[in-house]
Every structure is written in C-alpha cells, then in structure tokens.
Design a protein around this motif. Structure first.
Motif, short mmCIF file in Angstrom:
data_model
loop_
_atom_site.label_atom_id
_atom_site.label_comp_id
_atom_site.label_asym_id
_atom_site.label_seq_id
_atom_site.Cartn_x
_atom_site.Cartn_y
_atom_site.Cartn_z
N GLN A 4 0.84 -1.20 0.00
CA GLN A 4 0.00 0.00 0.00
C GLN A 4 0.87 1.25 0.00
O GLN A 4 0.60 2.23 -0.71
CB GLN A 4 -0.92 0.00 1.22
CG GLN A 4 -2.00 -1.08 1.15
CD GLN A 4 -2.89 -1.07 2.39
OE1 GLN A 4 -2.59 -0.39 3.36
NE2 GLN A 4 -3.95 -1.88 2.35
N TYR A 5 1.95 1.23 0.83
CA TYR A 5 2.85 2.40 0.85
C TYR A 5 3.49 2.61 -0.51
O TYR A 5 3.72 3.75 -0.96
CB TYR A 5 3.94 2.19 1.90
CG TYR A 5 3.42 2.33 3.33
CD1 TYR A 5 2.53 3.36 3.66
CD2 TYR A 5 3.83 1.45 4.33
CE1 TYR A 5 2.07 3.48 4.95
CE2 TYR A 5 3.36 1.57 5.63
CZ TYR A 5 2.47 2.60 5.94
OH TYR A 5 2.03 2.72 7.21
N ILE A 7 2.23 1.88 -3.43
CA ILE A 7 1.22 2.46 -4.36
C ILE A 7 1.04 3.96 -4.12
O ILE A 7 1.00 4.77 -5.05
CB ILE A 7 -0.12 1.73 -4.22
CG1 ILE A 7 0.02 0.28 -4.72
CG2 ILE A 7 -1.23 2.44 -4.99
CD1 ILE A 7 -1.18 -0.58 -4.43
N ILE A 8 0.95 4.29 -2.82
CA ILE A 8 0.76 5.71 -2.47
C ILE A 8 1.96 6.53 -2.93
O ILE A 8 1.85 7.64 -3.49
CB ILE A 8 0.54 5.86 -0.95
CG1 ILE A 8 -0.80 5.21 -0.55
CG2 ILE A 8 0.54 7.33 -0.56
CD1 ILE A 8 -1.02 5.14 0.94
N SER A 10 4.02 5.85 -5.37
CA SER A 10 3.99 5.97 -6.84
C SER A 10 3.01 7.05 -7.29
O SER A 10 3.27 7.84 -8.22
CB SER A 10 3.62 4.62 -7.46
OG SER A 10 4.56 3.64 -7.09
N TYR A 11 1.85 7.13 -6.63
CA TYR A 11 0.81 8.12 -6.97
C TYR A 11 1.33 9.53 -6.76
O TYR A 11 1.13 10.44 -7.59
CB TYR A 11 -0.43 7.86 -6.13
CG TYR A 11 -1.54 8.85 -6.35
CD1 TYR A 11 -2.31 8.80 -7.51
CD2 TYR A 11 -1.79 9.84 -5.41
CE1 TYR A 11 -3.31 9.71 -7.71
CE2 TYR A 11 -2.78 10.75 -5.60
CZ TYR A 11 -3.55 10.69 -6.76
OH TYR A 11 -4.55 11.60 -6.97
N LEU A 12 2.04 9.73 -5.63
CA LEU A 12 2.59 11.07 -5.34
C LEU A 12 3.63 11.48 -6.36
O LEU A 12 3.68 12.63 -6.81
CB LEU A 12 3.20 11.08 -3.94
CG LEU A 12 2.21 10.97 -2.76
CD1 LEU A 12 2.95 10.86 -1.44
CD2 LEU A 12 1.30 12.20 -2.74
N VAL A 14 3.82 10.52 -9.48
CA VAL A 14 3.12 10.85 -10.75
C VAL A 14 2.51 12.24 -10.67
O VAL A 14 2.58 13.04 -11.62
CB VAL A 14 2.04 9.78 -11.05
CG1 VAL A 14 1.18 10.24 -12.22
CG2 VAL A 14 2.70 8.44 -11.36
N CYS A 15 1.89 12.57 -9.53
CA CYS A 15 1.25 13.89 -9.37
C CYS A 15 2.29 15.00 -9.47
O CYS A 15 2.07 16.05 -10.11
CB CYS A 15 0.54 13.97 -8.02
SG CYS A 15 -0.93 12.94 -7.95
#
Length: 570
Positions: A4-5, A7-8, A10-12, A14-15
């Motif tokens: 989960q960490y 994924i989070i 990776s999302y940050l 990309v943003c």
C-alpha cells in the motif's frame, strides 16, 4: 501493508511530475505570447522604416527652382534623418531590451516595456506618415491640380459653347459675359505660368479662384436669359394685363381700391429697373427670387379679380334671397306681435315666453338696420364684393338663427300636441334606460346590492309614475309635464350610472383579487390584503375592496390598475 505504501508513493511521484509538466507548459505559453508580441512590434517598426519618404524626396529634387522650395526640401530631409537615424535606433534598443526581459522571464517589466515600445512606434509612424503626406502634397501637386484644371476647362468650354450658341438670348449682357469669360481664360494662363515655376502655394489660390469664377459663370449663363425674359417681357406683359383688367373692372362698378393696383405697378417698375442694373454687373443674388415674387403677386391679382367677379355674382343671388326671406319674416313677426294679446288669453303663457317674442322682434329690427347699411355700402362702392358677400352671408345666418328662435317660441306657445308627443317619446327612452339598469343588475350576480341602488330605483319608478299621471291629465300643463319628464330622466340616468359604476367596481375588484391570487403563496402582505378585500367584497363594499386589492397587488405589480382597466375595456 508495504504494498500500500508503495502504491501511495507511486501516486505522489506521478502527481508531482504532472504538476512540473503543467507549470513548464504554462511558462512556455507565456513566453511564446510575449515573443509573438515582440515579433509584431518588430514588423511594425520595419513597416515604419520602409515608408517611401526617400523615394518621394528624390522626386522633389528636380523641381527645386526657388529658395522657398529648397528650404522645405532641407527641412523634410532633416526630419527624415531624425526619424531614421535617431528614433528608429531607439526603438531597436527597446526591442533588444524586451528580448532580454523575456529571456529572464521578467514579465512584470516586460509588460511595461511592451506598452512603451508600442506607443513609441505609433508616434514614429505618425511622424513618418505626416512627413510623407507633406512631400506628396508637392510631388503630386502637378498631377492633382492639372487634373482639376482639366475638368474646369471642360466645364468652361461647355459654358462658353452654351453662350456662343445662344448669344442673342443675352441681349445687352453679351459684352459683360464675354469679359468675364476672358478673365477666366487669363486665369488659366496664370495657372500655366506658376506651374512652370513650381510655385505650388500660388497654384492653390489660382485653382480656387478658377473654380469660384466658373461656378459663378455657370449661374450667369443659366439664369441671365430667364432673368432678361422675365424682367423685359413676362412681367411687363403681366403688368399691362393687370392694369387693363383693373381699369375695366373699375369702370364696371367693382370697388378695387383695396388692391392698390396703380401704386404697386409703379413700385414694380422701379424694382425691375433696379434688378436690371444688378444683372448688368453680373450680380444675380436674389434677382430671380424677386422677379418670381413679383410674378406670383400679379398672378395672385388675377385670382383676386376672379374672386371679385364670383363674389359679385354670389352677392347678387344671396342678397335677392335674403331680401325675400327678410320681407317674409318681417310679416310673420309683425302678425305674431300684433296677436300677442290674443295668444295670452288662449294659452297659459309665462313671462319667459312673452320675453322671447320681444327678443325676436328686437333682433329683427337690428338685422333690418344692418341690411340697410350694407345696401348703402353697395351704393357708395366703398367695400369690395368679397366683403359684401361675407356680410350678406352673416346676415343670412343671423336671420336663420332668429327664425329658429321664433319657431321655438311659437312651438312653446301654441303647439301642445308636439310637446305631448315629445314627452311620450322621452318616457319610452326613460323606461328603456330603467329596463337596461335592471337587466344589468340581474345579469351580474353581485353578492350584495347596496341600499342606495334600491333607493334610486324607487325614486326613478315614482318619477315615471308622475310623468304618466301628467300625460293622462286633461288639459295637460306643458310646463309641469316638462318638469316631470326632466326629473324622471335625471333620476333614471342617475340609477343607470350607479348601476354601471357598481358593476364596474365589483368586476374590477374581483379581477384584482383573482389576479393577485398567484402571489398569495409568495408574499404575505399580498395574501393578507387580498383576504381583507374578499371580506369587504362579500359585504358589498366594492369600492373599498377594489382599493385594498389594488394596493396589495401593487406591491408586486405597480401597473395592475392600468392592466385591469385595459382588460375591462376589451
């Protein structure tokens, strides 16, 4: 948990990448916008630099033939050098500074510099255009003024041809016109001389003078034949006809002193002589207007003469008819006046009836006196027939009005049958109005009919009964009968108006309440006002119900009363 960490995280990442890309795109767009503006300013500067001032100055060099022209040329050269070597160089520096600010992304200073550079380019362009226009005023002068003069020569030739083809129509004015044409030709020669010397400041004045002279000559060529024709033939012939006709009508007994023809003929001849003096020096101002005014005056005299002929004919016919009617009326009034005592013993006459007879007799005496005075004017030839016709018309009208008064007096004195018939006809009309009032009241279902309606209804019925009693009484007293009829008519009309007003007020109140119902749920004041209006409406207080409903709905619609009246009228 570790997944989960991941994924989070990776999302940050990309943003953050997206934000960086967007900011980069925005900055690039801003930079492109300012660079686009910079390119536009460079194009504008280059257009100013390409203004063909040098070309026009090169055209001036061959035509410098005097100190004044050379002075102008030097001034233009200095101004052009100032624009090209100083002001355009300054603009180049300003454009370079702008490019640096854009590279540094100093957009705050960039906006100010852009505006300042654009303003400076505009000023330089205005200076260059103004300089170019001044130079072209000289370089194009010959072509421009020659073009104008060619047109003026064409117009001059047409005018000269018109004059030469119709010389005989100008009579004594031929020499004056020829002299003016020669002056125009000399002006054309002056134009050629100054053009050879390149004295363009003088050319302007010569061309303007030529234009003015030819325009004036156009008026002269066009109007002089008509002026001479009117001043020497048309108006003198018309004056002769007027003089002969005036003398002929005076011999036949027409009183024409009021037209003052001999004096006006003399003054007209003086005016014609004055106009001819002005024409001889080619001063045509107001000449045609004055001649047309004289011609219109003499045309109007023929109308006056004809009016007098017709008035005399009409007077003779009207005077003969009036004389017969007056003689007949005198006999009738005399007979009535002589039999007045007998009429008093036969009918119940009042003082007013007797006074009417006396008034008619007095009026007739005055009409007879005025008629004698009119005949004396005819005998003395002191008044024109147009006035005498009006006098006999007025006498005829006065006699007719007096006859009407006499007929009315005779009817009121002796014709009881006519009064009775008239009273019965009026009774039918009164009863018809009463019936209409009742039908209207029954047709509109009012919740309550007010007491004043029943009181007026009772009064109207009683008045009608009194009229019927007077008609049934023998002999009938006309004065009393007329009083009863007037009273009944007034009371029934009062009832009729009360009925209409009550129904109209009730209808408007009902319409206002219905119209306002749409606002009840939205406005408490409207709802409360309409409730009060409804209560008053069902109590028969229609006027108050209308006032309160109008005030309530006016809170929403100020034009409600005008709208209700419009709907009611339809």
């Amino acid at each position: 948990m570790q997944g989960q960490y991941l994924i989070i995280g990776s999302y940050l990442v990309v943003c953050i990448i997206i934000v960086i890309v967007v900011l980069h795109i925005l900055r690039k767009r801003i930079a492109n916008k300012y660079r686009s503006k910079l390119r536009e300013l460079e194009v504008a500067k280059n257009m100013v630099a390409s203004t063909p001032v040098s070309l026009e100055l090169s055209k001036v060099e061959p035509i410098i033939k005097n100190d004044k022209m050379e002075e102008k040329y030097n001034d233009w050269q200095d101004r052009f050098d100032q624009i090209r070597e100083t002001r355009l160089s300054q603009i180049d520096d300003m454009l370079i500074d702008l490019d640096i600010y854009i590279d540094k992304k100093d957009y705050k200073n960039c906006v100010y510099r852009l505006a300042k550079t654009e303003l400076e380019i505009y000023r330089v362009r205005e200076s260059a255009d103004s300089l170019l226009d001044e130079i072209k005023e000289i370089t194009l002068s010959e072509e421009k003024y020659r073009s104008i003069v060619i047109k003026l020569k064409t117009k001059y030739r047409e005018l000269n041809k018109e004059f030469q083809d119709h010389r005989q129509m100008y009579d004594e004015m031929q020499e004056a016109v020829e002299l003016q044409l020669e002056n125009i030709e000399r002006r054309f020669l002056d134009f050629e001389k100054v053009m050879e010397k390149n004295q363009y400041s003088e050319v302007v004045h010569i061309v303007k003078a030529l234009d003015t002279m030819i325009e004036h000559m156009g008026i002269v060529i066009k109007e002089i034949p008509d002026l001479l024709l009117m001043a020497k033939q048309v108006i003198p012939n018309r004056m002769k006809e007027v003089k002969e006709l005036n003398e002929d009508m005076v011999q036949k007994g027409y009183p024409l002193d009021y037209l003052n023809v001999p004096y006006n003929l003399e003054e007209s001849q003086k005016n014609i002589d004055h106009i001819l003096d002005k024409v001889r020096v080619l001063n045509l101002e107001d000449c045609m207007f004055e001649l047309k005014t004289m011609l219109d005056y003499y045309d109007s005299l023929f109308v006056d003469f004809e009016k007098e002929r017709l008035s005399r004919k009409a007077y003779v016919e009207m005077e003969a008819d009036f004389s017969k009617k007056l003689e007949k009326t005198n006999k009738v009034v005399q007979e009535v006046y002589n039999q007045l005592d007998d009429i008093k013993s036969m009918y119940d006459l009042n003082d007013q009836d007797v006074e009417t007879i006396h008034d008619v007799n007095k009026i007739l005496v005055v009409i007879n006196d005025d008629y004698k005075k009119m005949l004396a004017k005819v005998e003395a030839k002191s008044s024109p027939y147009s006035m005498l016709q009006k006098e006999v018309e007025e006498l005829t009208i006065r006699l007719k009005e007096m006859e009407d008064d006499l007929d009315q007096a005779l009817k009121s004195l002796g014709n009881m049958y006519d009064d009775e018939v008239r009273a019965r006809e009026q009774l039918e009309e009164i009863e018809s109005f009463l019936k209409q009032s009742k039908e209207k009241m029954r047709g509109y279902k009012l919740p309550i009919i007010t007491n004043n309606y029943f009181v007026q209804l009772s009064e109207a019925n009683e008045a009608i009964e009194e009229v019927i009693k007077e008609l049934e009484r023998k002999p009938i007293v006309i004065k009393t009968l007329n009083t009863r009829v007037d009273t009944a008519r007034d009371l029934v009309l009062k009832l009729y108006n009360t009925t209409n007003e009550m129904i109209k007020t009730a209808q408007l109140a009902e319409m206002a309440i219905v119209f306002g119902n749409r606002y009840r749920s939205v406005y408490d004041d409207v709802d409360s006002g309409l409730d009060d209006a409804e209560k008053l409406f069902f109590k028969g207080e229609y006027k108050r119900a209308l006032d309160i409903s109008i005030k309530a709905v006016s809170l929403v619609d100020e034009n409600i009363y005008r709208k209700l009246l419009a709907v009611y009228d339809k």
